[in-house]
Write a protein that holds these residues in place. Structure first.
Motif, mmCIF file in Angstrom:
data_model
loop_
_atom_site.group_PDB
_atom_site.id
_atom_site.type_symbol
_atom_site.label_atom_id
_atom_site.label_comp_id
_atom_site.label_asym_id
_atom_site.label_seq_id
_atom_site.Cartn_x
_atom_site.Cartn_y
_atom_site.Cartn_z
ATOM 1 N N MET A 114 0.867 -1.174 0.000
ATOM 2 C CA MET A 114 0.000 0.000 0.000
ATOM 3 C C MET A 114 0.905 1.224 0.000
ATOM 4 O O MET A 114 1.850 1.303 0.783
ATOM 5 C CB MET A 114 -0.923 0.039 1.218
ATOM 6 N N ARG A 115 0.636 2.159 -0.915
ATOM 7 C CA ARG A 115 1.416 3.395 -0.966
ATOM 8 C C ARG A 115 0.468 4.565 -1.155
ATOM 9 O O ARG A 115 -0.419 4.524 -2.006
ATOM 10 C CB ARG A 115 2.433 3.354 -2.095
ATOM 11 N N ASP A 116 0.649 5.579 -0.328
ATOM 12 C CA ASP A 116 -0.244 6.744 -0.353
ATOM 13 C C ASP A 116 -1.697 6.305 -0.263
ATOM 14 O O ASP A 116 -2.578 6.805 -0.960
ATOM 15 C CB ASP A 116 0.001 7.585 -1.603
ATOM 16 N N ARG A 117 -1.928 5.319 0.597
ATOM 17 C CA ARG A 117 -3.256 4.783 0.918
ATOM 18 C C ARG A 117 -3.909 4.048 -0.255
ATOM 19 O O ARG A 117 -5.119 3.820 -0.248
ATOM 20 C CB ARG A 117 -4.171 5.889 1.458
ATOM 21 N N LYS A 118 -3.148 3.640 -1.214
ATOM 22 C CA LYS A 118 -3.665 2.868 -2.341
ATOM 23 C C LYS A 118 -3.042 1.470 -2.325
ATOM 24 O O LYS A 118 -1.821 1.326 -2.354
ATOM 25 C CB LYS A 118 -3.344 3.562 -3.670
ATOM 26 N N ILE A 119 -3.891 0.454 -2.274
ATOM 27 C CA ILE A 119 -3.415 -0.925 -2.366
ATOM 28 C C ILE A 119 -2.792 -1.122 -3.748
ATOM 29 O O ILE A 119 -3.388 -0.762 -4.767
ATOM 30 C CB ILE A 119 -4.566 -1.918 -2.155
ATOM 31 N N THR A 120 -1.603 -1.690 -3.792
ATOM 32 C CA THR A 120 -0.868 -1.808 -5.057
ATOM 33 C C THR A 120 -0.897 -3.199 -5.662
ATOM 34 O O THR A 120 -0.431 -3.393 -6.786
ATOM 35 C CB THR A 120 0.602 -1.424 -4.846
ATOM 36 N N THR A 121 -1.430 -4.183 -4.960
ATOM 37 C CA THR A 121 -1.278 -5.562 -5.409
ATOM 38 C C THR A 121 -2.500 -6.136 -6.102
ATOM 39 O O THR A 121 -2.367 -7.067 -6.909
ATOM 40 C CB THR A 121 -0.913 -6.468 -4.215
ATOM 41 N N VAL A 122 -3.677 -5.651 -5.759
ATOM 42 C CA VAL A 122 -4.911 -6.177 -6.339
ATOM 43 C C VAL A 122 -5.881 -5.023 -6.573
ATOM 44 O O VAL A 122 -5.661 -3.898 -6.098
ATOM 45 C CB VAL A 122 -5.585 -7.231 -5.432
ATOM 46 N N ASP A 123 -6.951 -5.278 -7.294
ATOM 47 C CA ASP A 123 -7.964 -4.271 -7.581
ATOM 48 C C ASP A 123 -8.941 -4.200 -6.405
ATOM 49 O O ASP A 123 -9.977 -4.868 -6.375
ATOM 50 C CB ASP A 123 -8.694 -4.643 -8.869
ATOM 51 N N GLU A 124 -8.620 -3.371 -5.444
ATOM 52 C CA GLU A 124 -9.394 -3.299 -4.204
ATOM 53 C C GLU A 124 -10.840 -2.876 -4.462
ATOM 54 O O GLU A 124 -11.778 -3.458 -3.895
ATOM 55 C CB GLU A 124 -8.729 -2.333 -3.229
ATOM 56 N N ALA A 125 -11.049 -1.875 -5.296
ATOM 57 C CA ALA A 125 -12.405 -1.380 -5.523
ATOM 58 C C ALA A 125 -13.314 -2.456 -6.112
ATOM 59 O O ALA A 125 -14.477 -2.602 -5.717
ATOM 60 C CB ALA A 125 -12.364 -0.161 -6.445
ATOM 61 N N ALA A 126 -12.789 -3.225 -7.060
ATOM 62 C CA ALA A 126 -13.591 -4.283 -7.674
ATOM 63 C C ALA A 126 -13.907 -5.380 -6.668
ATOM 64 O O ALA A 126 -15.019 -5.931 -6.655
ATOM 65 C CB ALA A 126 -12.855 -4.860 -8.879
ATOM 66 N N ILE A 127 -12.935 -5.694 -5.809
ATOM 67 C CA ILE A 127 -13.158 -6.727 -4.789
ATOM 68 C C ILE A 127 -14.235 -6.287 -3.811
ATOM 69 O O ILE A 127 -15.150 -7.054 -3.473
ATOM 70 C CB ILE A 127 -11.831 -7.038 -4.070
ATOM 71 N N ILE A 128 -14.160 -5.042 -3.353
ATOM 72 C CA ILE A 128 -15.159 -4.540 -2.412
ATOM 73 C C ILE A 128 -16.550 -4.541 -3.048
ATOM 74 O O ILE A 128 -17.537 -4.972 -2.423
ATOM 75 C CB ILE A 128 -14.792 -3.124 -1.949
ATOM 76 N N ALA A 129 -16.639 -4.084 -4.270
ATOM 77 C CA ALA A 129 -17.938 -4.024 -4.939
ATOM 78 C C ALA A 129 -18.555 -5.409 -5.074
ATOM 79 O O ALA A 129 -19.757 -5.606 -4.842
ATOM 80 C CB ALA A 129 -17.792 -3.371 -6.313
ATOM 81 N N GLU A 130 -17.745 -6.383 -5.457
ATOM 82 C CA GLU A 130 -18.285 -7.730 -5.641
ATOM 83 C C GLU A 130 -18.639 -8.370 -4.308
ATOM 84 O O GLU A 130 -19.668 -9.045 -4.179
ATOM 85 C CB GLU A 130 -17.273 -8.598 -6.394
ATOM 86 N N ALA A 131 -17.820 -8.137 -3.291
ATOM 87 C CA ALA A 131 -18.126 -8.689 -1.967
ATOM 88 C C ALA A 131 -19.415 -8.098 -1.414
ATOM 89 O O ALA A 131 -20.201 -8.792 -0.755
ATOM 90 C CB ALA A 131 -16.967 -8.425 -1.014
ATOM 91 N N ASP A 132 -19.635 -6.825 -1.681
ATOM 92 C CA ASP A 132 -20.873 -6.182 -1.224
ATOM 93 C C ASP A 132 -22.086 -6.834 -1.884
ATOM 94 O O ASP A 132 -23.099 -7.108 -1.227
ATOM 95 C CB ASP A 132 -20.819 -4.693 -1.539
ATOM 96 N N LYS A 133 -22.000 -7.107 -3.193
ATOM 97 C CA LYS A 133 -23.107 -7.765 -3.896
ATOM 98 C C LYS A 133 -23.385 -9.144 -3.315
ATOM 99 O O LYS A 133 -24.529 -9.506 -3.039
ATOM 100 C CB LYS A 133 -22.783 -7.903 -5.376
#
Length: 498
Positions: A455-474
């Motif tokens: 994580m750098r400057d509060r951004k996860i660098t290894t995976v697509d965090e936003a897509a993971i969160i969106a799908e987990a929410d669904k």
């Protein structure tokens, strides 16, 4: 670099090798495992083992801490290194979470409020409504929360880790996969209902052999992989669900391969009553009788231990992993002051639903102060003591004190970059205390593991965090809608004054 968009069908169809793995591929800006070149954190604060150094630099070369000292001197040694401006920052050792169940993130907002074992009888269990890919999805959600809240190493204590191992590895965390085995037939956690039935335990050699084979296979496939970031330990799931033969086999495997091992221990009154009824001793006494206790063992919980148990844990050098936040949710805190006084080493973990080890630090500090019987309360433990539990203490549990747990030259560069210019931290004169008492996980600006920014400057660098969160929410909304459809959830509220 742009991140491809995966639709729901691509993510969860689980065709072939499993579509969910595609979401967890490393696509972004993270460096190769182990780090490359050099980076120098300049003009910063460094929290070392028992000291805090201000206005210094820390250099990382090929994944390890190469130097700590005056900024001008360190920069002169590494003139071509990337520079990370550390003004207004503090570097802390990464937290080490010794007990997690990542897929339990699915049960957030429910599993915290009904004791242990969970007393609310759902018509259908949410875990029965997810596919293997969906379970992996929630495990990765837990892994990303761990990064954002300051953990650099996580012990995932569960059976069947092979299904999620590749996706978890790609998050960049340092992992200990504690593959768990059990051989008690009908082996669900103890409950008052099971205790009331009075059924003596029956053990299955077939279950035992299957569990030990999983441990062996996972160790062969993953131990030492990812530049040594992955370790595999054996685990006996629960004291009440383990035969003497299983305990012997788990310890033997650990000693053969020079590993640690773990178990859930004395986590409920039902467990203690069950063991005394059917074995004539406490859970700790049962493990002692069968030579399972040792300095290689880190036992999770130990909420209900008496003086004899504590003495036995201390005599054998057994480590206790303290899940303070979850214990408080369950309405109980282990006798940590008595365990410390006896010389029992303390580590830290999160347990279910959340992997926020920062919250654990604060709850551990406050609840231990409440539990102590000091003539002048509110002085011990100090925040530095609690940080030591979650770093050096936990490093001891995972048998990696030579490599992680503190910021020292020669150790792995597993560290947190803390923004000290936050309104709730300033003035950050005593940074460890200011952060643990008043801080927030979002104060963590960057996280480095093995010399690599995950994580750098509060951004996860290894995976697509936003897509993971969106799908987990669904998925989560679908699952809990089905749970409520099967039977309305009624919350037992306190009466209001009239």
């Amino acid at each position: 670099m742009s991140v491809p968009t995966l639709n729901r069908r691509e993510l969860l169809a689980a065709a072939g090798a499993g579509a969910a793995a595609a979401l967890f591929d490393t696509r972004a800006e993270a460096q190769p495992a182990g780090g490359t070149g050099a980076i120098v954190f300049t003009n910063t604060t460094v929290v070392t083992v028992d000291d805090v150094q201000h206005n210094v630099a820390l250099a990382v070369v090929d994944g390890r801490i190469a130097a700590i000292g005056p900024t001008a001197e360190v920069q002169a040694r590494y003139p071509r290194a990337e520079v990370y401006d550390g003004r207004g920052k503090a570097l802390l050792p990464g937290l080490i979470n010794c007990h997690a169940h990542l897929a339990q993130t699915l049960s957030r907002g429910f599993n915290e409020d009904f004791g242990f074992p969970n007393s609310y009888k759902l018509a259908v269990q949410p875990t029965s409504l997810v596919s293997r890919d969906e379970a992996t999805l929630f495990a990765v959600v837990g892994a990303l929360e761990a990064i954002r809240t300051g953990s650099t190493t996580v012990v995932e204590n569960v059976g069947g880790t092979a299904a999620t191992a590749a996706s978890l590895a790609k998050t960049g965390l340092r992992w200990v996969f504690a593959e768990s085995a059990t051989d008690r037939e009908g082996g669900s956690p103890m409950s008052p209902e099971i205790l009331a039935r009075g059924e003596a335990p029956r053990f299955s050699p077939k279950m035992r052999d299957e569990g030990l084979q999983r441990i062996t296979d996972l160790h062969s496939a993953w131990h030492g992989k990812e530049n040594g970031r992955i370790s595999v330990f054996p685990a006996a799931a629960l004291a009440e669900n383990s035969s003497p033969e299983l305990l012997k086999a788990v310890r033997a495997f650990a000693e053969k391969h020079d590993l640690g091992y773990t178990i859930h221990l004395s986590q409920s009154t039902a467990e203690v009553a069950y063991m005394r009824k059917h074995h004539g001793v406490s859970p700790v006494g049962f493990l002692g009788r069968h030579d399972f206790l040792s300095s290689r063992l880190f036992a999770a919980h130990c909420r209900y231990v008496d003086d004899a148990d504590i003495a036995l844990l201390a005599k054998t050098g057994t480590i206790v992993s303290h899940q303070a936040a979850m214990a408080a949710n369950r309405g109980v805190i282990p006798p940590i002051p008595a365990l410390r006084a006896a010389g029992v080493p303390i580590a830290m973990g999160t347990d279910n639903n959340t992997t926020d080890l920062f919250e654990v630090l604060r709850v551990a500090l406050l609840t231990e102060r409440i539990r102590r019987d000091d003539a002048f309360p509110g002085v011990q433990p100090q925040p530095e003591d609690i940080l030591a539990d979650a770093t050096l203490g936990s490093a001891r549990a995972v048998r990696q004190t030579a490599a992680i747990g503190s910021l020292e030259v020669g150790k792995k560069a597993d560290l947190l970059v803390l923004d000290t210019q936050r309104i709730h931290i300033v003035p950050a004169v005593r940074i460890v205390s200011a952060w643990i008492h008043n801080g927030q996980p979002n104060d963590i600006e960057s996280v480095m593991i093995d010399g690599r920014f995950v994580m750098r400057d509060r951004k996860i660098t290894t995976v697509d965090e936003a897509a993971i969160i969106a799908e987990a929410d669904k998925v989560g909304k679908r699952v809990w809608a089905a749970v409520e459809k099967a039977g309305a959830i009624t919350i037992p509220r306190l009466p209001r004054p009239k």
